[in-house]
Scaffold this active site. Structure first.
Site, short mmCIF file in Angstrom:
data_model
loop_
_atom_site.label_atom_id
_atom_site.label_comp_id
_atom_site.label_asym_id
_atom_site.label_seq_id
_atom_site.Cartn_x
_atom_site.Cartn_y
_atom_site.Cartn_z
N ASP A 10 -45.45 16.01 21.42
CA ASP A 10 -44.87 16.65 20.25
C ASP A 10 -45.09 15.67 19.08
OD1 ASP A 10 -43.14 18.32 18.66
OD2 ASP A 10 -41.58 16.82 18.95
N LEU A 11 -44.97 16.16 17.86
CA LEU A 11 -45.21 15.28 16.69
C LEU A 11 -43.91 14.74 16.10
CD1 LEU A 11 -47.17 14.12 14.50
CD2 LEU A 11 -46.81 16.27 13.25
N ASP A 12 -43.14 15.68 15.48
CA ASP A 12 -41.93 15.26 14.75
C ASP A 12 -40.89 14.70 15.70
OD1 ASP A 12 -42.86 16.25 12.21
OD2 ASP A 12 -42.42 18.28 12.87
N THR A 18 -40.36 12.02 11.36
CA THR A 18 -40.21 13.04 10.33
C THR A 18 -38.98 13.91 10.55
OG1 THR A 18 -41.84 14.16 11.66
CG2 THR A 18 -42.60 13.35 9.53
N LYS A 46 -34.58 21.39 16.00
CA LYS A 46 -35.72 20.58 16.44
C LYS A 46 -36.68 21.40 17.29
CE LYS A 46 -33.71 16.00 16.02
NZ LYS A 46 -33.22 14.82 16.74
N GLY A 47 -37.94 21.34 16.96
CA GLY A 47 -38.97 22.06 17.71
C GLY A 47 -39.10 23.52 17.32
N ILE A 48 -38.23 23.99 16.44
CA ILE A 48 -38.18 25.41 16.05
C ILE A 48 -38.96 25.62 14.75
CG2 ILE A 48 -36.56 27.29 15.47
CD1 ILE A 48 -36.25 26.27 18.37
N ARG A 50 -40.42 26.92 11.08
CA ARG A 50 -39.76 26.86 9.77
C ARG A 50 -38.89 28.10 9.52
NH1 ARG A 50 -44.06 26.17 5.31
NH2 ARG A 50 -44.74 24.66 6.87
N SER A 115 -47.34 20.84 18.63
CA SER A 115 -46.29 20.81 17.61
C SER A 115 -46.06 22.19 17.00
CB SER A 115 -46.70 19.83 16.50
OG SER A 115 -45.83 19.94 15.40
N ALA A 116 -44.81 22.45 16.63
CA ALA A 116 -44.48 23.71 15.94
C ALA A 116 -44.83 23.62 14.46
CB ALA A 116 -42.99 23.99 16.09
N SER A 117 -45.18 22.43 14.00
CA SER A 117 -45.34 22.22 12.56
C SER A 117 -46.67 22.71 12.01
CB SER A 117 -45.20 20.73 12.23
OG SER A 117 -45.46 20.52 10.86
N ASN A 119 -47.60 21.56 9.25
CA ASN A 119 -48.02 20.38 8.49
C ASN A 119 -48.61 19.29 9.39
OD1 ASN A 119 -46.95 21.20 5.83
ND2 ASN A 119 -44.96 21.01 6.82
N LYS A 146 -41.78 27.27 20.60
CA LYS A 146 -40.98 26.68 21.66
C LYS A 146 -39.62 27.37 21.64
CE LYS A 146 -43.29 22.29 20.70
NZ LYS A 146 -43.21 20.94 20.14
N GLU A 170 -41.44 14.98 24.55
CA GLU A 170 -40.69 15.85 23.65
C GLU A 170 -39.33 15.27 23.26
OE1 GLU A 170 -40.15 18.35 21.83
OE2 GLU A 170 -41.95 19.54 22.00
N ASP A 171 -38.94 15.45 22.00
CA ASP A 171 -37.60 15.01 21.58
C ASP A 171 -36.65 16.20 21.40
OD1 ASP A 171 -38.82 16.02 19.20
OD2 ASP A 171 -37.32 14.94 18.02
C1 BG6 Z 1 -41.14 20.92 14.44
C2 BG6 Z 1 -39.85 20.33 13.96
O1 BG6 Z 1 -41.96 19.89 14.90
O2 BG6 Z 1 -41.82 21.62 13.40
C3 BG6 Z 1 -38.99 21.42 13.32
O3 BG6 Z 1 -39.15 19.75 15.03
C4 BG6 Z 1 -39.78 22.14 12.23
O4 BG6 Z 1 -37.84 20.82 12.78
C5 BG6 Z 1 -41.07 22.69 12.83
O5 BG6 Z 1 -39.03 23.22 11.69
C6 BG6 Z 1 -41.93 23.40 11.79
O6 BG6 Z 1 -42.40 22.46 10.86
P1 BG6 Z 1 -43.13 22.78 9.50
O7 BG6 Z 1 -43.71 21.43 9.12
O8 BG6 Z 1 -44.19 23.79 9.78
O9 BG6 Z 1 -42.09 23.28 8.55
MG MG Z 2 -39.96 17.08 17.82
#
Ligand code: BG6
Ligand code: MG
Length: 218
Positions: A10-12, A18, A46-48, A50, A115-117, A119, A146, A170-171
């Site tokens: 996982d990233l964040d 972050t 966390k992991g959810i 945006r 990662s769910a991000s 970014n 996730k 994973e955190d």
């Molecule tokens: C996850 C974070 O890695 O990414 C969540 O744990 C975050 O907190 C999710 O909402 C989505 O991230 P982003 O960068 O696309 O807003």
């Molecule tokens: Mg995380």
């Protein structure tokens, strides 16, 4: 446990700290709507993704908004989040993780990001780790977030490694559930009390080694 052929990260909150920036930015959104967001409530985010995070926050505050208003808030949150992240450098990588991944690579273990991000690539670039990953699965690729296993299944498929030979770091509670649903070994990074569903939990990557990981598997 069969031998480890791939590690999926996982990233964040695992590679980089972050998670605290997500919290700051979401808390500002909640405060602007007239309520607060506690650290325990933040744990649920966390992991959810945006938009799902925003829905959870609005439910906490008992606030109802139109889809248009929601998009506006989520966009504003992301601008603020990226502003907080903009000062990040390789020094912001969490202690020990770069060293641990270097060791995995030396041992021939394949590396993926799950990662769910949306970014993820920008963040990896700012800490100079984009080239570390053989596969990157981020919020732009998944259709189910996730705790659905899709994110880690896609990573394992990219690497052509069977789930039973994969370890996930994973955190987030949702992330650990995702790894388990994918049939992978889950290492929780954080507190045992929070990540009770993980196969093992480590406080972080400082002094953590491939031998240490193999010990926990046997
Ligand atoms: C996850 C974070 O890695 O990414 C969540 O744990 C975050 O907190 C999710 O909402 C989505 O991230 P982003 O960068 O696309 O807003
Ligand atoms: Mg995380």
């Amino acid at each position: 446990m069969p031998s480890i052929h791939a590690c999926l990260f996982d990233l964040d909150g695992v590679i980089v700290d972050t998670a605290r920036y997500h919290y700051i930015a979401w808390r500002e959104v909640a405060n602007a709507l007239g309520f607060d967001l506690t650290p325990a409530q933040n744990e649920l985010l966390k992991g959810i993704s945006r938009m799902e995070s925003l829905d959870i926050i609005l439910a906490i505050g008992g606030v109802e908004l139109t889809d248009e208003e929601k998009v506006k808030l989520a966009t504003g949150k992301n601008i603020r989040y990226l502003e907080l992240c903009s000062e990040m450098t390789p020094a912001d990588t969490l202690p020990g993780v770069r060293h641990f991944i270097d060791e995995l690579k030396e041992k021939g273990v394949r590396i993926a990001l799950g990662s769910a991000s949306k970014n993820a690539r920008v963040i990896l670039q700012s800490i100079d780790m984009l080239s570390y990953f053989d596969s990157i699965v981020d919020g732009n690729r998944v259709t189910k977030g996730k705790p659905d296993p899709e994110v880690f299944q896609l990573g394992a498929a990219d690497l052509e490694i069977a789930p039973e030979n994969c370890v996930v770091f994973e955190d987030a509670v949702a992330g650990v559930q995702s790894a388990k649903a994918a049939g992978m070994y889950a290492v929780g990074v954080g507190e045992k009390s929070v990540l009770a569903e993980a196969d093992t939990v480590i406080p972080g990557f400082e002094n953590y080694t491939f031998a240490g990981l193999n010990n926990s598997l046997s």
